[in-house]
Design a protein around this motif. Structure first.
Motif, PDB file in Angstrom:
ATOM      1  N   ASP A   1       0.809  -1.224   0.000  1.00 28.07           N
ATOM      2  CA  ASP A   1       0.000   0.000   0.000  1.00 28.07           C
ATOM      3  C   ASP A   1       0.840   1.271   0.000  1.00 28.07           C
ATOM      4  O   ASP A   1       0.300   2.352  -0.219  1.00 28.07           O
ATOM      5  CB  ASP A   1      -0.919   0.035   1.230  1.00 28.07           C
ATOM      6  CG  ASP A   1      -1.939  -1.091   1.212  1.00 28.07           C
ATOM      7  OD1 ASP A   1      -2.291  -1.564   0.110  1.00 28.07           O
ATOM      8  OD2 ASP A   1      -2.385  -1.488   2.297  1.00 28.07           O
ATOM      9  N   ILE A   2       2.141   1.160   0.279  1.00 25.68           N
ATOM     10  CA  ILE A   2       2.988   2.346   0.395  1.00 25.68           C
ATOM     11  C   ILE A   2       4.176   2.271  -0.545  1.00 25.68           C
ATOM     12  O   ILE A   2       4.549   1.188  -1.013  1.00 25.68           O
ATOM     13  CB  ILE A   2       3.477   2.567   1.846  1.00 25.68           C
ATOM     14  CG1 ILE A   2       4.368   1.412   2.307  1.00 25.68           C
ATOM     15  CG2 ILE A   2       2.296   2.771   2.797  1.00 25.68           C
ATOM     16  CD1 ILE A   2       5.085   1.652   3.619  1.00 25.68           C
ATOM     17  N   THR A   3       4.770   3.446  -0.807  1.00 22.51           N
ATOM     18  CA  THR A   3       5.987   3.518  -1.620  1.00 22.51           C
ATOM     19  C   THR A   3       7.130   4.197  -0.869  1.00 22.51           C
ATOM     20  O   THR A   3       8.251   4.227  -1.350  1.00 22.51           O
ATOM     21  CB  THR A   3       5.732   4.298  -2.920  1.00 22.51           C
ATOM     22  OG1 THR A   3       5.330   5.632  -2.600  1.00 22.51           O
ATOM     23  CG2 THR A   3       4.659   3.614  -3.764  1.00 22.51           C
ATOM     24  N   CYS A   4       6.807   4.771   0.307  1.00 24.05           N
ATOM     25  CA  CYS A   4       7.788   5.604   1.008  1.00 24.05           C
ATOM     26  C   CYS A   4       7.552   5.552   2.519  1.00 24.05           C
ATOM     27  O   CYS A   4       6.401   5.515   2.964  1.00 24.05           O
ATOM     28  CB  CYS A   4       7.642   7.043   0.493  1.00 24.05           C
ATOM     29  SG  CYS A   4       8.790   8.240   1.184  1.00 24.05           S
ATOM     30  N   PHE A   5       8.637   5.573   3.262  1.00 25.11           N
ATOM     31  CA  PHE A   5       8.589   5.754   4.710  1.00 25.11           C
ATOM     32  C   PHE A   5       9.027   7.186   5.004  1.00 25.11           C
ATOM     33  O   PHE A   5      10.041   7.635   4.455  1.00 25.11           O
ATOM     34  CB  PHE A   5       9.583   4.824   5.421  1.00 25.11           C
ATOM     35  CG  PHE A   5       9.138   3.402   5.508  1.00 25.11           C
ATOM     36  CD1 PHE A   5       8.462   2.948   6.630  1.00 25.11           C
ATOM     37  CD2 PHE A   5       9.410   2.512   4.491  1.00 25.11           C
ATOM     38  CE1 PHE A   5       8.069   1.626   6.719  1.00 25.11           C
ATOM     39  CE2 PHE A   5       9.012   1.191   4.565  1.00 25.11           C
ATOM     40  CZ  PHE A   5       8.339   0.746   5.691  1.00 25.11           C
ATOM     41  N   ALA A   6       8.306   7.887   5.873  1.00 28.54           N
ATOM     42  CA  ALA A   6       8.717   9.238   6.273  1.00 28.54           C
ATOM     43  C   ALA A   6       8.849   9.298   7.784  1.00 28.54           C
ATOM     44  O   ALA A   6       7.883   9.041   8.512  1.00 28.54           O
ATOM     45  CB  ALA A   6       7.717  10.284   5.798  1.00 28.54           C
ATOM     46  N   PHE A   7      10.048   9.628   8.224  1.00 30.45           N
ATOM     47  CA  PHE A   7      10.291   9.850   9.643  1.00 30.45           C
ATOM     48  C   PHE A   7       9.915  11.300   9.944  1.00 30.45           C
ATOM     49  O   PHE A   7      10.562  12.222   9.453  1.00 30.45           O
ATOM     50  CB  PHE A   7      11.757   9.586   9.985  1.00 30.45           C
ATOM     51  CG  PHE A   7      12.171   8.165   9.728  1.00 30.45           C
ATOM     52  CD1 PHE A   7      11.703   7.133  10.523  1.00 30.45           C
ATOM     53  CD2 PHE A   7      13.005   7.857   8.675  1.00 30.45           C
ATOM     54  CE1 PHE A   7      12.064   5.824  10.278  1.00 30.45           C
ATOM     55  CE2 PHE A   7      13.383   6.548   8.420  1.00 30.45           C
ATOM     56  CZ  PHE A   7      12.915   5.524   9.231  1.00 30.45           C
ATOM     57  N   MET A   8       8.855  11.476  10.709  1.00 30.54           N
ATOM     58  CA  MET A   8       8.356  12.807  11.040  1.00 30.54           C
ATOM     59  C   MET A   8       8.938  13.190  12.386  1.00 30.54           C
ATOM     60  O   MET A   8       8.386  12.884  13.442  1.00 30.54           O
ATOM     61  CB  MET A   8       6.824  12.805  11.080  1.00 30.54           C
ATOM     62  CG  MET A   8       6.164  12.186   9.847  1.00 30.54           C
ATOM     63  SD  MET A   8       6.561  13.015   8.314  1.00 30.54           S
ATOM     64  CE  MET A   8       5.466  14.409   8.439  1.00 30.54           C
TER      65      MET A   8
END
Length: 158
Positions: free
Chosen positions: A62-69
């Motif tokens: 379902d995703i293409t990217c991980f973002a560390f917020m």
């Protein structure tokens, strides 16, 4: 140790990506006007490689990217996790939203595909404001970073 409070699949944080945003606590930046005060406290679940493996299992296709917020209290920790994702799951992009003015010198920018820097300054606005001080950079094919902040600005119809 990095800890996360929650996650969410989002479409607006990183252009052209379906992103798993991971909200990291213990933020030292404490920007006036911050919309996520709850992330100032040292709360949450340890953000480990096992947690990342679990996210891949749960959100995988379902995703293409991980973002560390966040994660500005431990930039080396964020870097280690970004490196882990690239080495273990090369099909995913990695982004980091930092409230700092610059990337810490001990961080290898090459471990990230996107990096957002800059504290939130209310009168300058967020990324979607043309007056923002915040910037989002994307790594190009030659390994340099280009400013893509303009991608957040709406075009006005004539």
């Amino acid at each position: 140790m990095l800890k996360y409070v929650n996650t969410g699949v989002v479409f607006q944080e990183i252009p052209d990506e379906v992103t798993l945003a991971i909200n990291i606590s213990n933020c030292p930046c404490r920007c006036p006007g911050c919309h996520s005060h709850y992330l100032w406290d040292d709360i949450g679940i340890p953000l480990t490689t096992e947690a990342l493996d679990d996210f891949v299992e749960r959100f995988g296709t379902d995703i293409t990217c991980f973002a560390f917020m966040g994660g500005d209290a431990d930039p080396k920790g964020v870097n280690r996790l970004a490196q882990y994702i690239h080495e273990t799951y090369p099909e995913y992009k990695v982004a980091w939203y930092s409230g700092r003015l610059r990337v810490a010198p001990e961080v290898r920018k090459s471990d990230f595909d996107y990096i957002k820097i800059g504290p939130y300054i209310r009168h300058l606005g967020p990324l979607k404001s043309p007056t923002t001080n915040q910037r989002l950079y994307r790594k190009t094919e030659n390994g340099e970073f280009e400013d893509i902040t303009h991608r957040f600005w709406r075009k006005v119809a004539l």
